[in-house]
Structures are given as structure tokens and as C-alpha cells.
Write an enzyme that holds these catalytic residues in place. Structure first.
Site, PDB file in Angstrom:
ATOM      1  N   CYS A 114      75.694  96.801  40.080  1.00  0.00           N
ATOM      2  CA  CYS A 114      76.536  98.241  40.212  1.00  0.00           C
ATOM      3  C   CYS A 114      76.132  98.843  38.958  1.00  0.00           C
ATOM      4  CB  CYS A 114      78.253  97.504  40.123  1.00  0.00           C
ATOM      5  SG  CYS A 114      79.077  98.946  40.593  1.00  0.00           S
ATOM      6  N   CYS A 116      78.846 100.663  37.275  1.00  0.00           N
ATOM      7  CA  CYS A 116      79.754 101.181  36.439  1.00  0.00           C
ATOM      8  C   CYS A 116      79.872 100.702  35.041  1.00  0.00           C
ATOM      9  CB  CYS A 116      81.066 100.870  37.024  1.00  0.00           C
ATOM     10  SG  CYS A 116      81.562  99.023  37.319  1.00  0.00           S
ATOM     11  N   LYS A 189      85.859  94.985  49.360  1.00  0.00           N
ATOM     12  CA  LYS A 189      86.265  95.365  47.948  1.00  0.00           C
ATOM     13  C   LYS A 189      87.085  96.308  47.903  1.00  0.00           C
ATOM     14  CE  LYS A 189      84.557  96.171  43.045  1.00  0.00           C
ATOM     15  NZ  LYS A 189      83.659  96.185  42.106  1.00  0.00           N
ATOM     16  N   ARG A 199      87.921  95.824  33.594  1.00  0.00           N
ATOM     17  CA  ARG A 199      87.375  97.123  33.097  1.00  0.00           C
ATOM     18  C   ARG A 199      87.716  97.170  31.674  1.00  0.00           C
ATOM     19  NH1 ARG A 199      89.643 100.626  38.243  1.00  0.00           N
ATOM     20  NH2 ARG A 199      88.564  99.431  39.761  1.00  0.00           N
ATOM     21  N   ARG A 211      88.783 104.933  41.955  1.00  0.00           N
ATOM     22  CA  ARG A 211      87.746 104.348  42.742  1.00  0.00           C
ATOM     23  C   ARG A 211      87.917 104.400  44.412  1.00  0.00           C
ATOM     24  NH1 ARG A 211      84.548 103.004  38.736  1.00  0.00           N
ATOM     25  NH2 ARG A 211      85.039 100.987  37.569  1.00  0.00           N
ATOM     26  N   GLU A 227      83.623  96.457  57.473  1.00  0.00           N
ATOM     27  CA  GLU A 227      82.925  96.589  56.609  1.00  0.00           C
ATOM     28  C   GLU A 227      82.024  95.215  56.365  1.00  0.00           C
ATOM     29  OE1 GLU A 227      82.106  98.603  54.040  1.00  0.00           O
ATOM     30  OE2 GLU A 227      83.635  99.921  53.568  1.00  0.00           O
ATOM     31  N   LYS A 242      87.449  90.508  48.151  1.00  0.00           N
ATOM     32  CA  LYS A 242      88.014  90.704  46.602  1.00  0.00           C
ATOM     33  C   LYS A 242      89.037  91.819  46.494  1.00  0.00           C
ATOM     34  CE  LYS A 242      85.996  92.288  42.475  1.00  0.00           C
ATOM     35  NZ  LYS A 242      84.864  93.122  41.900  1.00  0.00           N
ATOM     36  N   TYR A 307      87.164  82.793  37.143  1.00  0.00           N
ATOM     37  CA  TYR A 307      86.945  82.694  35.662  1.00  0.00           C
ATOM     38  C   TYR A 307      87.523  81.214  35.197  1.00  0.00           C
ATOM     39  CZ  TYR A 307      86.397  87.664  36.074  1.00  0.00           C
ATOM     40  OH  TYR A 307      85.867  88.762  36.204  1.00  0.00           O
TER      41      TYR A 307
HETATM   42  C1  PBG Z   1      81.928  96.215  39.542  1.00  0.00           C
HETATM   43  C2  PBG Z   1      82.852  95.047  39.510  1.00  0.00           C
HETATM   44  C3  PBG Z   1      84.305  95.097  38.965  1.00  0.00           C
HETATM   45  C4  PBG Z   1      84.687  93.851  39.281  1.00  0.00           C
HETATM   46  C5  PBG Z   1      83.509  93.298  39.608  1.00  0.00           C
HETATM   47  N1  PBG Z   1      82.428  94.026  39.696  1.00  0.00           N
HETATM   48  C6  PBG Z   1      85.032  96.167  38.525  1.00  0.00           C
HETATM   49  C7  PBG Z   1      85.463  97.336  39.480  1.00  0.00           C
HETATM   50  O1  PBG Z   1      85.253  97.420  40.493  1.00  0.00           O
HETATM   51  O2  PBG Z   1      86.201  98.155  38.759  1.00  0.00           O
HETATM   52  C8  PBG Z   1      85.846  93.393  38.844  1.00  0.00           C
HETATM   53  C9  PBG Z   1      85.997  91.944  38.528  1.00  0.00           C
HETATM   54  C10 PBG Z   1      87.301  91.422  38.089  1.00  0.00           C
HETATM   55  O3  PBG Z   1      88.257  91.998  37.998  1.00  0.00           O
HETATM   56  O4  PBG Z   1      87.428  90.076  37.776  1.00  0.00           O
HETATM   57  N2  PBG Z   1      80.783  96.184  38.991  1.00  0.00           N
END
Ligand code: PBG
Length: 318
Positions: A114, A116, A189, A199, A211, A227, A242, A307
Site C-alpha cells: 500500500c 499510505c 476492506k 494510523r 478513504r 469485490e 477486514k 496482534y
Molecule cells: C493500509 C492498511 C491499513 C491497515 C492495514 N493496511 C490502514 C488503513 O487502511 O487506513 C489497518 C490495520 C489495522 O488497523 O490493524 N496500508
């Protein structure tokens, strides 16, 4: 019904689902900083690891039986096009090479694909004016995936929610001779508040807007199946829903509709809610974790990203 619930042995032999350490994926943050692991305030118990400390943490988890790791990079600096995501010397590329050197094929390395964490604006793709340009983002994501494969990722995990990201990445990997690199796609997602603590951890909140023009609307369930179907069609080897707990219905439906391995991500907010309630003494942490992760399994997820992975491994072994 109560006859079958009378003793632990009876309950175990009739249990419909089981939880096993090999089904768990442990997400880890790797930073370009040096020194000690840095605690993440919004995720008590989770750290940003400098590469050498990541080796220690992965070693500890391996000792507990965890073999799959999802790596997120925290670069030292960011720019508009997220070049840290696809640089050969990027934090994730360095970490992947180091993990492979330290652990060989004993670990399954998954790279989050990704933009971000790497863009100064915090959006998951290429910004044209104030909108995220889908097709230009595909080029950046493809470059990122190839550089991750080159650095040793077994799987790349596109999480940007750009249309056709799986197809673009599959083509790019194949054309660079990475036929054997798998794609685990964050297919469904959702635009979720439960990513909030992540974040903060990754300093990846969008600097403006949100987003919702690329991640899914939480009101929709059928759309998740579309999707997932399109990601499978485009070549995803593993698909994902997710967050997990608020979307058990989606996990259930997806597990019935598709035969491909389904992963679910118990995200940062799900983690932090349990940790915070347990820290206050309002919930028993072990019971809360095993019940929620068990529910995610029962709904139909084969793979669970959490986690809590090392903690679960310890509880399952004791
Ligand atoms: C984007 C990404 C995110 C998460 C995993 N990959 C953040 C988002 O979409 O803002 C979130 C994972 C989590 O909250 O544990 N790279």
C-alpha cells in the site's frame, strides 16, 4: 444437549471449530529508526521495531510456533508519490532481506502492499488534485509488489482498495519472473474507524478527506462478495475480509460462496478495545481474545491476522 457439554473432553470432541497456531498471522511494524523497540501508545503492548529488534521479535514468535508474519514499514521520510514503498533500500525491502537471511524458509513473509504509510498526504495511492487516481496508483502498487517480491516476500498483500490492483500486480510479478509469489488481497476492506490506532502507529491518517471513495461502505454486504469475486478472477490466491468482528456476516457469506482460502484481519481497533477493557479489569483478556478469535474462525475464516498472535500461541500451548 447438556449431556454433550458435561466434561471438557466431551466438549472438545464435539467442537465444531478449532484454533491452531499455524492459522495465525502476526502483523509487525518495522521502522527505519535505530535503538529500542518503540511502544505504540494507541496499541498497548505493540511496538515499532528497528530491523535488528524485529529479528528478535520474529525469533521469539517462531519459538512460540508462529510462522507467518505480515510486515508494515514505517519509513523515515515520506513524499507525494510514496517512493519509500518501492525503493530497493526501503525499510520493508531491507527488513524482508534481513528476515530471510536470519530465518530462511522457516518463516512465511507477507508484505503489506500500500502507499499510505509512505505518502506525505496519507492516501493509499497517487493523488491527482484531490482525488486518488486509480490507474496511476496501480503503477505504484505494481512497482511496490515487485520490489517486495525481489526482497524476498513470499506473499504480497495489496491493501489500497484500488480497482484491478490484483490483476495489475499479478501481471507485474509474472513479467518480472515472480510467478511463485502469492497475492493475499485485502478484497473486502471496509472504511472503518477501527483502523484508528493503526494510523497513529503508522502515522498514515489521510491529511485531508477520508478513504470512503476507495474502501468499502460498512452498510454493504453483497458488494463484498463482488469485490472478492473480482479479486479471485484477477488472480488472488488468498482473499481477506477486514475488519473481522464487526463483519462476521461477511466472513460467513464469503466462506460459503468461495472455496479460496479466506483470511480475516482482527484490526488495531479490535485489539485496542480488548486491551483497554482488560487493563481496566472490565474483561478477562485471555477469554475475550479466544472467544473473539474463535468466533472469527466459526464464521468461516481459515487464516486470522491478529496482534494477539504470540499471546494466543502461548495460551494454546499452556
Ligand atoms: C493500509 C492498511 C491499513 C491497515 C492495514 N493496511 C490502514 C488503513 O487502511 O487506513 C489497518 C490495520 C489495522 O488497523 O490493524 N496500508
Amino acid at each position: 444437549m447438556r449431556r454433550r457439554r458435561a466434561t471438557p473432553l466431551l466438549r472438545d470432541i464435539v467442537a465444531e471449530t478449532s484454533l491452531n497456531t499455524s492459522q495465525l498471522v502476526y502483523p509487525l511494524f518495522v521502522s527505519e529508526a535505530s535503538g529500542s523497540p518503540e511502544p505504540i501508545e494507541s496499541m498497548p503492548g505493540v511496538h515499532r521495531y528497528p530491523i535488528e529488534k524485529l529479528v528478535d521479535e520474529v525469533g521469539r514468535a517462531l519459538g512460540l510456533g508462529i510462522r507467518s508474519f505480515l510486515l508494515f514499514g514505517i519509513p523515515a521520510s515520506k513524499d507525494a508519490v510514496g517512493s519509500g514503498a518501492y525503493s530497493r533500500e526501503g525499510v520493508i525491502q531491507q527488513a524482508l532481506r534481513r528476515m530471510r537471511e536470519a530465518f530462511g524458509k522457516d518463516v512465511l513473509l507477507i508484505a503489506d502492499t500500500c502507499m499510505c504509510e509512505y505518502t506525505s498526504h496519507g492516501h493509499c495511492g497517487y493523488l491527482s488534485g484531490n482525488t486518488v487516481d486509480n490507474d496511476k496508483s496501480l503503477e505504484l502498487l505494481s512497482k511496490t509488489a515487485v520490489s517486495q517480491a525481489e526482497a524476498g516476500a513470499d506473499l504480497v498483500a495489496p491493501s489500497a482498495m484500488m480497482d484491478h490492483q490484483v490483476r495489475a500486480i499479478r501481471r507485474a510479478l509474472d513479467s518480472e519472473d515472480f510467478m511463485d509469489t502469492l497475492i493475499m488481497s485485502y478484497s473486502a476492506k471496509y472504511a472503518s474507524c477501527f483502523y484508528g490506532p493503526f494510523r497513529t502507529a503508522a502515522d498514515s491518517a489521510p491529511s485531508f478527506g477520508d478513504r470512503r471513495s476507495y474502501q468499502m461502505d460498512p452498510r454493504n454486504g453483497n458488494e463484498a462478495l463482488d469485490e472478492i469475486a473480482s479479486d479471485i478472477e484477477e488472480g488472488a490466491d488468498i482473499v481477506m475480509v477486514k475488519p473481522a468482528l464487526p463483519y462476521l456476516d461477511v466472513i460467513r457469506e464469503a466462506s460459503k460462496a468461495f472455496t479460496q482460502p479466506l483470511a480475516a484481519y482482527q484490526v488495531s481497533g479490535e485489539y485496542t478495545m480488548i486491551r483497554a477493557a482488560a487493563a481496566k479489569g472490565f474483561l478477562d483478556e485471555k477469554l475475550a481474545v479466544l472467544e473473539t478469535v474463535g468466533a472469527i474462525r466459526r464464521a468461516g475464516a481459515r487464516i486470522i491476522i491478529t496482534y494477539f498472535a504470540p499471546a494466543i500461541a502461548e495460551w494454546l500451548a499452556s
